[in-house]
Design a protein around this motif. Sequence first.
Motif, short mmCIF file in Angstrom:
data_model
loop_
_atom_site.label_atom_id
_atom_site.label_comp_id
_atom_site.label_asym_id
_atom_site.label_seq_id
_atom_site.Cartn_x
_atom_site.Cartn_y
_atom_site.Cartn_z
N ARG A 46 0.83 -1.21 0.00
CA ARG A 46 0.00 0.00 0.00
C ARG A 46 0.86 1.26 0.00
NH1 ARG A 46 -2.89 -3.15 4.19
NH2 ARG A 46 -4.67 -4.16 3.18
N VAL A 47 1.96 1.22 0.75
CA VAL A 47 2.83 2.39 0.81
C VAL A 47 3.48 2.65 -0.54
CG1 VAL A 47 5.03 3.20 1.75
CG2 VAL A 47 3.26 2.37 3.29
N ARG A 48 3.87 1.59 -1.25
CA ARG A 48 4.44 1.79 -2.59
C ARG A 48 3.43 2.43 -3.53
NH1 ARG A 48 7.08 -3.45 -1.62
NH2 ARG A 48 9.31 -3.05 -1.32
N LEU A 49 2.19 1.99 -3.44
CA LEU A 49 1.15 2.58 -4.28
C LEU A 49 0.96 4.06 -3.95
CD1 LEU A 49 -1.13 2.38 -6.34
CD2 LEU A 49 -2.63 1.58 -4.50
N LEU A 50 0.86 4.37 -2.67
CA LEU A 50 0.68 5.76 -2.27
C LEU A 50 1.93 6.59 -2.58
CD1 LEU A 50 -1.13 5.25 1.16
CD2 LEU A 50 -2.12 6.02 -1.01
N GLY A 51 3.12 5.96 -2.49
CA GLY A 51 4.34 6.67 -2.86
C GLY A 51 4.36 7.05 -4.33
N SER A 52 3.83 6.16 -5.18
CA SER A 52 3.74 6.48 -6.61
C SER A 52 2.80 7.65 -6.85
CB SER A 52 3.25 5.25 -7.38
OG SER A 52 4.17 4.18 -7.25
N VAL A 53 1.72 7.70 -6.05
CA VAL A 53 0.80 8.83 -6.16
C VAL A 53 1.50 10.13 -5.77
CG1 VAL A 53 -1.33 9.83 -5.24
CG2 VAL A 53 -1.23 7.39 -5.78
N LEU A 54 2.30 10.09 -4.71
CA LEU A 54 3.04 11.30 -4.29
C LEU A 54 4.01 11.75 -5.38
CD1 LEU A 54 3.89 10.51 -0.54
CD2 LEU A 54 1.96 11.80 -1.48
N GLN A 55 4.66 10.81 -6.03
CA GLN A 55 5.58 11.17 -7.11
C GLN A 55 4.83 11.82 -8.27
OE1 GLN A 55 7.56 7.50 -8.08
NE2 GLN A 55 8.88 7.55 -6.27
N ALA A 56 3.67 11.26 -8.60
CA ALA A 56 2.88 11.84 -9.69
C ALA A 56 2.41 13.25 -9.33
CB ALA A 56 1.67 10.94 -9.98
#
Length: 267
Positions: A46-56
Amino acid sequence: MANSSIPGAGPRPVNVRYAETWLQMHGLGDGSPTPLLTARLAVRQRVRLLGSVLQAVLILGAALALAFGGSGSHRPTPVLALSALVVALVLARTLLDAWIRRVDRQAGAALARRAAHPVQLGWRALLGRPYAVLVASTFAGAFALGASALAVGEGTARYAAVVVLVAVVGVGIGEALQLRELLARPVVAEDEVSLMADVIMRIEDARDGTMPTVLWSLPMVLLFGSAPGWWNAASIGFVVLGMVAYITVQFRAPGAAAVAREVVGAR
């Protein structure tokens, strides 16, 4: 791995299937994962998914800062807004790391026993020299591109360079804080297999958190401005060379499981 549980955990079956696949992929047996491991892997997913959102969000914020301030008088307001966004994203990344740390702490509290020889990873084991060189050179290249456009450009190109440099600095601060957290994170393990899993997870966290995707994307912001032709060519070359270097490192550097076996076996 021994059967342990976190009170009130109850992961969904999809998390169990993911944990089973993860164990098989890293050669840690075909048995059912413990609820502890399942919970730790689920929160990282879940953190990796949310981290990708932060990068976007960061890339989008840089593009919007250029769109709203890259024409006319190049007002500083969009850059200040981007700086505030960078601070907010770094804070959000810190909260995501705290989420992982909290789940790991709960897992550690539920262990019947702890590993007798906890492993403390240094940066060389955590990232490895090839990945460390790749990360350092990518940051240097992205910063050099922004600084060169700032030094020789004018108008929109110079304004866009400021946008890129602010974003690059934000990415650097975020990754440095994440690596610091990983180096200080305590080991959660009760036997050799769970110790191996713990080390693999931390190595994967470090490699995933330092992927240069955002640094490749940020210089592209300037391509939408009035950057000179030589800068556009250098920016595209930076991305192409970076991708080639990343693929090479992926194939030639030892995997997380191999590094973990070396670290645990050295004890």
